[in-house]
Design a protein around this motif. Sequence first.
Motif, short mmCIF file in Angstrom:
data_model
loop_
_atom_site.label_atom_id
_atom_site.label_comp_id
_atom_site.label_asym_id
_atom_site.label_seq_id
_atom_site.Cartn_x
_atom_site.Cartn_y
_atom_site.Cartn_z
N PHE A 1 0.79 -1.22 0.00
CA PHE A 1 0.00 0.00 0.00
C PHE A 1 0.84 1.28 0.00
CE2 PHE A 1 -4.43 -1.35 1.74
CZ PHE A 1 -4.42 -2.45 0.91
N VAL A 2 2.04 1.23 0.59
CA VAL A 2 2.82 2.47 0.70
C VAL A 2 3.60 2.77 -0.58
CG1 VAL A 2 4.70 3.60 1.94
CG2 VAL A 2 2.91 2.41 3.22
N PRO A 3 4.46 1.86 -1.08
CA PRO A 3 5.20 2.21 -2.31
C PRO A 3 4.29 2.52 -3.50
CG PRO A 3 6.19 0.31 -1.23
CD PRO A 3 4.87 0.56 -0.57
N SER A 4 3.14 1.87 -3.55
CA SER A 4 2.21 2.09 -4.67
C SER A 4 1.41 3.38 -4.53
CB SER A 4 1.22 0.92 -4.77
OG SER A 4 0.36 0.90 -3.63
N ASN B 1 -10.34 2.19 17.12
CA ASN B 1 -8.97 2.03 17.63
C ASN B 1 -7.95 2.83 16.85
OD1 ASN B 1 -9.99 0.28 19.51
ND2 ASN B 1 -9.19 -1.59 18.55
N ARG B 2 -8.36 3.42 15.73
CA ARG B 2 -7.40 4.13 14.86
C ARG B 2 -7.95 5.49 14.47
NH1 ARG B 2 -6.95 -1.15 14.27
NH2 ARG B 2 -4.90 -2.09 13.85
N LEU B 3 -8.27 6.28 15.46
CA LEU B 3 -8.81 7.60 15.19
C LEU B 3 -7.79 8.41 14.39
CD1 LEU B 3 -10.42 8.41 18.66
CD2 LEU B 3 -11.55 7.59 16.58
N GLY B 4 -8.23 9.00 13.31
CA GLY B 4 -7.34 9.79 12.46
C GLY B 4 -6.62 9.00 11.39
N ALA B 5 -6.81 7.68 11.37
CA ALA B 5 -6.16 6.87 10.34
C ALA B 5 -6.75 7.16 8.98
CB ALA B 5 -6.31 5.39 10.67
N ARG B 6 -5.90 7.15 7.95
CA ARG B 6 -6.38 7.34 6.59
C ARG B 6 -7.14 6.09 6.13
NH1 ARG B 6 -0.72 9.47 4.10
NH2 ARG B 6 0.00 7.88 5.57
N PRO B 7 -8.05 6.25 5.17
CA PRO B 7 -8.80 5.09 4.68
C PRO B 7 -7.89 3.94 4.24
CG PRO B 7 -9.80 7.09 3.85
CD PRO B 7 -8.54 7.51 4.54
N GLY B 8 -6.77 4.24 3.59
CA GLY B 8 -5.87 3.18 3.14
C GLY B 8 -5.24 2.43 4.29
N GLU B 9 -4.95 3.14 5.39
CA GLU B 9 -4.38 2.48 6.57
C GLU B 9 -5.41 1.59 7.25
OE1 GLU B 9 -1.05 5.77 7.96
OE2 GLU B 9 -3.18 6.11 8.45
N GLY C 1 7.27 -6.17 15.06
CA GLY C 1 6.72 -4.83 15.06
C GLY C 1 7.70 -3.69 14.90
N TRP C 2 8.97 -3.99 14.64
CA TRP C 2 9.93 -2.88 14.46
C TRP C 2 9.62 -2.15 13.15
CZ3 TRP C 2 13.74 -1.91 10.70
CH2 TRP C 2 14.57 -0.80 10.99
N PRO C 3 9.42 -0.83 13.20
CA PRO C 3 9.05 -0.10 11.98
C PRO C 3 10.26 0.39 11.20
CG PRO C 3 8.84 1.34 13.89
CD PRO C 3 9.32 0.01 14.41
N SER C 4 10.34 0.03 9.95
CA SER C 4 11.41 0.54 9.09
C SER C 4 11.16 2.00 8.74
CB SER C 4 11.48 -0.28 7.80
OG SER C 4 12.37 0.34 6.88
N PRO C 5 12.23 2.82 8.76
CA PRO C 5 12.06 4.22 8.35
C PRO C 5 12.09 4.41 6.84
CG PRO C 5 14.32 3.84 9.04
CD PRO C 5 13.59 2.55 9.29
N VAL C 6 12.46 3.36 6.10
CA VAL C 6 12.60 3.47 4.65
C VAL C 6 11.23 3.67 4.01
CG1 VAL C 6 13.34 2.29 2.54
CG2 VAL C 6 14.70 2.08 4.64
N LEU C 7 11.03 4.77 3.35
CA LEU C 7 9.80 5.06 2.59
C LEU C 7 8.53 4.98 3.43
CD1 LEU C 7 10.55 3.03 -0.68
CD2 LEU C 7 10.87 5.49 -0.31
N GLY C 8 8.69 4.99 4.75
CA GLY C 8 7.51 4.84 5.60
C GLY C 8 6.92 3.45 5.57
N LEU C 9 7.78 2.44 5.33
CA LEU C 9 7.29 1.06 5.22
C LEU C 9 6.75 0.51 6.53
CD1 LEU C 9 10.04 -0.55 2.95
CD2 LEU C 9 7.67 -0.07 2.32
N GLY C 10 7.23 1.04 7.66
CA GLY C 10 6.77 0.52 8.94
C GLY C 10 7.14 -0.95 9.10
N ALA C 11 6.34 -1.66 9.88
CA ALA C 11 6.58 -3.09 10.11
C ALA C 11 5.88 -3.90 9.02
CB ALA C 11 6.09 -3.50 11.50
N CYS C 12 6.40 -3.80 7.81
CA CYS C 12 5.72 -4.34 6.64
C CYS C 12 6.08 -5.80 6.37
CB CYS C 12 6.05 -3.49 5.41
SG CYS C 12 7.75 -3.69 4.83
N HIS C 13 5.36 -6.36 5.44
CA HIS C 13 5.58 -7.73 4.96
C HIS C 13 7.04 -7.91 4.54
CE1 HIS C 13 4.04 -11.51 3.28
NE2 HIS C 13 4.72 -11.28 2.17
#
Length: 522
Positions: free
Chosen positions: A351-354, A385-393, A430-442
């Motif tokens: 969802f993030v790189p695309s 549980n995710r107030l303010g989250a974007r629809p994609g998130e 759950g460690w979030p990567s700072p690269v491109l905002g990938l977070g704790a991605c697949h």
Amino acid sequence: MTAWDLEPERGRDGGAESGVPEAVLVSGRVSGAFAVDGVARFLGVPYARAPFGSRRFRAPEPVEPWEGVRRAAEFGATAPKRPYAPPLDALLPDPVVEGDDCLNVNVWAPWGPAGPDIGAGGDGSRGGRPVMVWIHGGSLVHGSNAVPVYDGTAFARDGVVLVSVNYRLGVEGFGVFPDAPANLGLRDQIAALVWVRENIAVFGGDPERVTVFGESAGAISIAALLASPLARGLFRRAVVQSGAPMALSRERARRTTEAVAKRLGVAATAEAFAAVDRERLLTAQTEVTAKGSPLTGGHSFQLMVDGDVLPRNPAEALGAHGGVPAEGRGVDGAGVDLLMGTTSEEYRLWFVPSGLVERLSPFLLRLALWKTRVPSRTARVYRANRLGARPGELLGALATDKLLRVPLNRMADARLRSGAAGRTYLYEFGWPSPVLGLGACHALELGFVFDTLHTPEARAMTGPDAPRELAAAMHAAWVAFAAEGDPGWRAWDGERPVMAFGPGAPVLVPAPRDDERRAWDG
């Protein structure tokens, strides 16, 4: 000179006289190389004959014996495939090695001056090191055992014999034809496990202490192996990383093959496909599956319930669908120790790189939830549980749990209810990567599991400052699980303990986000 040049007989077993490590397999002698002091590697060793020519779209066949010594110092051929499309190609390395002998394994093993370092046995075994067999991911169309992140040196350094497997991909491995066996890629994996049982002792491994582990499509494959009668007895433990049990009916699974056939202008038969040039077939396959993904749907290759390798859907057999397994059958793989889990934000890789996280509107979110049959009550819990989250998130969090976290929790619950002899452990990365905002991605956890954060390929996803201490902890847990069946935390019980690897130090968390999990029930 290729990795399969034959050399004259030389040295004694283990390579002490020749200066290189050697091993005598059922099919012949191979020579490898030293990765580092105390670790030998044997690369590109065939476990089955090349699946082309008269053997294309046929079940794997045993390797023909050879005379002399085969060099196994370079990676073997990779299965026919195309690289990931941008922007994922910059994040997921996918090397290509040309050649037909793509059904091969790599082996890393503890090695002493006189040959394999067998160790002390342990846990009542008859001797030899624990063995781990890696099955790579890649949506069944990408990946190989030559990916640098999967280097097995750290596992061998820590006393494990590590085997990584290539298997047929795409239509070559998972096409559905009326005139060919189904699930050929899965049959390849089973053939590789048979090879391990017959040969691993010469590398110092114990064939009675085999752990299979894999991520994404590799994890889906392992869940299928747990449910397959053809794989029973070939492994003792299993690790399922970011993949859940699933398989399609023949009717649904064949749709992708038919779409490729239509694109090629040929009949949807193995005979017709076998006459198609390999590159032309790859082009058609890539065009048909270009918009498919585990989270967004579209044409893709999947395992199939075939009545042979997979007599029934692994989701049903393993209890991942939330119901009761078939009467009198219990839970398949009940005697196998099982470690499984996900990353916290699997969806962010797609969802993030695309740009989907930013592009998805509230209207498209509602449409997606309707199409994927997400109950409105479930969506409400996630929104709260995710107030303010974007629809994609929000969509990504729902998709992550529906496709991965919830089915794995249900598997664990089914094993607990059944009184399965095998122990069950869950984790979350759950460690979030700072690269491109990938977070704790697949796929982010892979460099941590293999302890290969130093490689450029791992750093493409993690950046240069990923916590090495977290990698050390996660890698050690996988080693301990393979050796003793216990990764170092409490097994699954009524309190639903999950080991959280990051952010911060590893910590055992009881029933994380349980209100969201429960929202899928009923």
